[in-house]
Structure formats: structure tokens, C-alpha cells
Design an enzyme around this catalytic site. Structure first.
Site, short mmCIF file in Angstrom:
data_model
loop_
_atom_site.label_atom_id
_atom_site.label_comp_id
_atom_site.label_asym_id
_atom_site.label_seq_id
_atom_site.Cartn_x
_atom_site.Cartn_y
_atom_site.Cartn_z
N ARG A 164 3.32 7.05 55.15
CA ARG A 164 2.96 6.22 54.13
C ARG A 164 2.31 5.05 54.49
O ARG A 164 2.27 3.81 53.91
CB ARG A 164 4.12 5.84 53.22
CG ARG A 164 4.74 7.02 52.35
CD ARG A 164 3.99 7.39 51.14
NE ARG A 164 4.64 8.42 50.29
CZ ARG A 164 4.96 9.70 50.51
NH1 ARG A 164 4.37 10.25 51.56
NH2 ARG A 164 5.57 10.32 49.52
N SER A 234 6.81 7.55 44.00
CA SER A 234 7.87 6.94 44.76
C SER A 234 7.53 5.56 44.50
O SER A 234 6.53 5.14 45.08
CB SER A 234 8.01 7.36 45.90
OG SER A 234 8.00 8.93 46.05
N GLU A 330 6.42 0.78 47.76
CA GLU A 330 5.18 1.69 48.25
C GLU A 330 3.82 1.21 47.42
O GLU A 330 2.92 1.13 48.19
CB GLU A 330 5.59 3.10 47.99
CG GLU A 330 4.66 4.11 48.69
CD GLU A 330 4.69 5.66 48.44
OE1 GLU A 330 5.78 5.90 48.33
OE2 GLU A 330 3.62 6.00 48.29
N1 EPU Z 1 17.81 12.42 46.50
C1 EPU Z 1 19.03 12.11 45.66
N2 EPU Z 1 18.77 11.24 44.49
C2 EPU Z 1 17.45 11.38 43.95
C3 EPU Z 1 16.49 11.73 44.63
C4 EPU Z 1 16.51 12.52 45.92
O1 EPU Z 1 20.19 12.27 46.09
O2 EPU Z 1 17.42 10.94 42.78
C5 EPU Z 1 18.11 13.10 47.75
C6 EPU Z 1 17.70 14.73 47.67
O3 EPU Z 1 18.69 15.40 47.05
C7 EPU Z 1 17.25 14.85 49.01
C8 EPU Z 1 16.60 13.63 49.37
O4 EPU Z 1 17.09 12.59 48.58
O5 EPU Z 1 18.45 15.46 49.52
C9 EPU Z 1 14.99 13.90 49.54
O6 EPU Z 1 14.63 13.96 48.28
P1 EPU Z 1 13.25 14.63 47.72
O7 EPU Z 1 13.04 15.84 48.40
O8 EPU Z 1 13.01 14.66 46.34
O9 EPU Z 1 12.32 13.60 48.44
P2 EPU Z 1 12.08 12.13 48.73
O10 EPU Z 1 12.27 11.69 49.78
O11 EPU Z 1 12.79 11.40 47.42
C10 EPU Z 1 9.63 12.28 49.30
C11 EPU Z 1 8.43 11.61 48.69
C12 EPU Z 1 7.79 12.44 47.57
C13 EPU Z 1 7.77 13.80 47.94
C14 EPU Z 1 8.74 14.36 48.32
C15 EPU Z 1 8.73 15.77 48.65
C16 EPU Z 1 8.39 9.37 49.81
C17 EPU Z 1 8.49 7.85 49.38
N3 EPU Z 1 8.61 10.15 48.52
O12 EPU Z 1 10.50 11.77 48.30
O13 EPU Z 1 6.44 11.49 47.28
O14 EPU Z 1 7.06 14.44 46.60
O15 EPU Z 1 9.44 13.44 49.30
O16 EPU Z 1 8.10 16.02 49.77
O17 EPU Z 1 8.28 9.67 50.83
C18 EPU Z 1 5.45 10.16 46.08
O18 EPU Z 1 5.02 9.38 46.82
O19 EPU Z 1 5.08 9.64 44.64
C19 EPU Z 1 6.37 11.28 46.01
C20 EPU Z 1 6.85 11.90 44.89
#
Ligand code: EPU
Length: 335
Positions: A164, A234, A330
């Protein structure tokens, strides 16, 4: 020269749906027109704000100076020996481009389907999802300097990409306008299905379009549609902590999702940290934490940027208090 609109309403030009009036606004559709506008603004000492799809930006109620939204919306393919180069103007809608390319059997950006915004914004935060980042497929970024309108082409190494992050958030922040991306795609199938349950959603030997469609379904299940509920995706980055700090947290919270990075640091899931604070679905005034993905803050309408920042600070404050982990915002602040 492009038409310049005064007191232009940007409330529909940002996915958070924040009210904003631009003192002056232009959407040049030619690089030359963009250069003329930049030179004019430099002569007048007028501040310039660049707007893409408005999907990662927090706008104030009034933006002084000129808001430029590049409407460079051409894209074309250049066939090379073992790859295909895609030239895409800054104003091209990112998701439409992904679907068109995946639909023609080109591999490389199918995991980045349904990310809102324009191509010009993509390198700024090095968009990434489902195990792929823009920098994995980027060949070059064309840009124009705001002070003297000169053109430059940056290599990926010069863009200093990170999670990012890029040079466009640091040395070049507020100093350049991105005009075109060059992406390096391939006709050889190369599905990347390691993230989450993508593999089970696509089956064996999917096409690029099937992968893109599976990504769209996952995103639609978790992420709010900005056309219905204001949001900037995010709102926080996933934080990095030291191995020691991660070990201490894991002693108390063994189920904490964590990902070891190549430099030894540990990336934590901010969504999980926020959810553990009991904030998923929490609403205060005009803003809330999304009820299906706690990393996304949503705007129910009627709020302001200042109120959003206060709300975000309250969320981040609870995470620090409970876990001792700082969350970094972000979306960028405009103006
Ligand atoms: N999780 C929770 N609760 C939540 C959200 C997530 O427990 O409310 C846990 C999930 O269960 C999982 C971990 O956190 O174990 C990661 O969650 P997820 O796969 O949804 O990904 P993220 O890290 O929350 C990142 C990106 C997203 C992208 C997803 C998938 C960032 C800041 N965000 O989210 O990007 O879609 O990975 O690759 O890195 C964006 O930038 O707008 C965005 C949506």
C-alpha cells in the site's frame, strides 16, 4: 484547452460520498490540455488536486484551487514476444479494464477485479488483493510534473513500491499527475488461487475471466458497494509488528491472524483486531464500521470529513488500548 467549471460539486465523485465543492474543476482528455492547465495553475500559484475515481480519498467541504480529473480514457495492446503490454490512460476505469483483459484471455490482473477507481490511482497505493499487487505486473508509469509540465516515465524500481505504498505517497506526493500505466500481461494461463477460498470457487484450470468473476463474488459478499453505501474500501492498512511483539500478542490471542514477511516483520489483520474490540457494525452518527468487514468504514450520508476522522480515531484508539498496535489510515486527505 479544457473547460474549467467553477464551484463544481464533487460529492458524487468520491466513493465515500462526502460533500465537497471544488473552486475550479477540469477533466482534460488530452495530455497536452493537462499540461496547459498545469502551467496555468503554476503561473497563478493556484493549488492543484488530482482526482481519479475518488475511491481512496477523503475530501474536505471545499477544495481551493484547481481539481484535475484526467479523462485520458484510451487503452491499447502492444504484442511483444512472450508478453502483452497494455497501455492504459489514467482515466480508464480499473475494473472495466480488468474484465476486458481477463475476458480476452490475458493473465496478470484478474485477482484485482472489482477494485474501484481509475488506472491513474492504482500505482499510488500499489493496489493489491487476493495475493496480487499492481507492482507484480507493472512495466512503467507515465507522468507529468506539476511545476513545469515535463513528462517522465518511471520504472517499477523507481516507483519504490511497498505494501500500500509508493513514491507517489512520499517524494512525489502532490507533485505529479500520472497519465498512463503500462502493464505486462501474459497469454499463458497462470492462476493464483492461494488466497482464501478462491481455489474452491474456481475449480480446476479456470480461465482468467472465471478467476476475475470469482474475485468479484468474494468482494461482493464482504465489501459494501460504494454506489449504495459510501466507503473507501479498507480504511486502515494492515499493521506490521516485530516478531517479539507478535509473539507476545499470540500468547494471549493464539488465533490472531498473522503473516510473516520476507524482512522478518509480521503483518497482522487489522480487520480482526477491530472486530475483537467489538466494533464490527458499530455506528456513531453518520459513520460506522462495516458489519461484514471491520476494516471498512462506511458513511451513511450527511457526515463530514472531520467527523469521519474523529470516528476513525475512536476505532484506532480502541485497537491501541486493547492490543498496543497502531493503525495507519489508508485513504489520503485531499486539500
Ligand atoms: N478478519 C476478521 N474480521 C474482519 C475482517 C477480517 O477477523 O472484519 C480476518 C479474516 O478472517 C482473515 C484476516 O482478517 O483472517 C484477513 O482478512 P481479509 O482476507 O478479508 O483481508 P484484509 O487483510 O482484511 C486485505 C486488503 C483488501 C483486500 C483483501 C483481500 C488491506 C488494507 N486490505 O484486507 O483490500 O481486498 O486483503 O486480499 O490490505 C482495499 O484496499 O480497499 C481492500 C478491500
Amino acid at each position: 484547452m479544457s473547460e474549467i467549471l467553477t464551484d463544481h460539486d464533487l460529492s458524487r465523485a468520491n466513493t465515500l460520498g462526502l460533500p465537497c465543492i471544488a473552486e475550479a474543476f477540469a477533466a482534460p482528455s488530452r495530455v497536452h490540455a493537462l499540461q496547459e492547465l498545469l502551467l496555468q495553475a503554476a503561473q497563478q500559484g493556484s493549488p492543484v488536486t488530482v482526482l481519479g475515481g475518488g475511491s481512496n480519498l477523503i475530501l474536505p467541504e471545499r477544495l481551493r484551487g484547481l481539481v484535475l480529473q484526467p479523462a485520458l480514457s484510451d487503452w491499447w495492446l502492444e504484442e511483444a514476444s512472450n508478453k502483452v503490454l497494455v497501455h492504459a490512460g489514467a482515466g480508464v476505469n480499473w475494473h472495466a479494464l480488468v474484465m476486458a483483459l481477463a475476458g480476452s484471455g490475458l493473465w496478470g490482473i484478474e485477482n484485482l477485479a472489482l477494485i474501484p477507481g481509475h488506472c491513474g490511482g492504482a500505482p499510488i497505493q500499489n493496489i493489491g488483493a487476493y495475493g496480487v499487487e499492481l507492482c507484480d505486473v507493472l512495466e512503467a508509469v507515465h507522468l507529468i510534473h506539476m511545476d513545469d509540465a515535463r513528462e517522465q516515465v518511471l520504472t517499477p524500481a523507481e516507483c519504490a513500491f511497498g505494501y500500500r505504498d509508493s513514491i507517489f505517497k512520499h517524494e512525489l506526493a502532490g507533485r505529479v499527475v500520472i497519465t498512463r500505466l503500462v502493464l505486462r500481461l501474459s497469454r499463458t494461463p497462470h492462476p493464483r488461487l492461494e488466497y482464501g477460498d478462491l481455489a474452491s470457487r474456481t475449480g480446476d484450470a479456470p480461465t482468467a475471466l472465471q478467476v476475475a468473476e470469482a474475485v468479484c463474488r468474494v468482494r461482493q459478499e464482504k465489501l459494501p458497494d460504494p454506489a449504495r453505501l459510501g466507503n473507501a474500501g479498507s480504511f486502515f492498512k494492515n499493521p506490521f509488528v516485530s516478531r517479539d511483539a507478535a509473539d507476545r500478542l499470540l500468547t494471549t490471542y493464539p488465533e490472531l491472524p498473522h503473516f510473516t514477511q520476507s524482512d522478518g516483520r509480521i503483518k497482522l489483520a487489522a480487520g480482526w483486531l477491530i472486530e475483537q474490540c467489538g466494533l464490527k457494525g458499530w455506528r456513531q452518527g453518520h459513520f460506522g464500521v462495516h458489519d461484514r468487514q471491520a476494516l471498512v468504514l462506511v458513511h451513511f450520508g450527511g457526515g463530514s470529513a472531520a467527523e469521519l476522522l474523529d470516528f476513525a480515531a475512536a476505532v484506532a484508539g480502541q485497537v491501541v488500548e486493547r492490543f498496543g498496535v497502531e493503525l495507519e489510515r489508508e485513504p489520503r486527505l485531499a486539500g
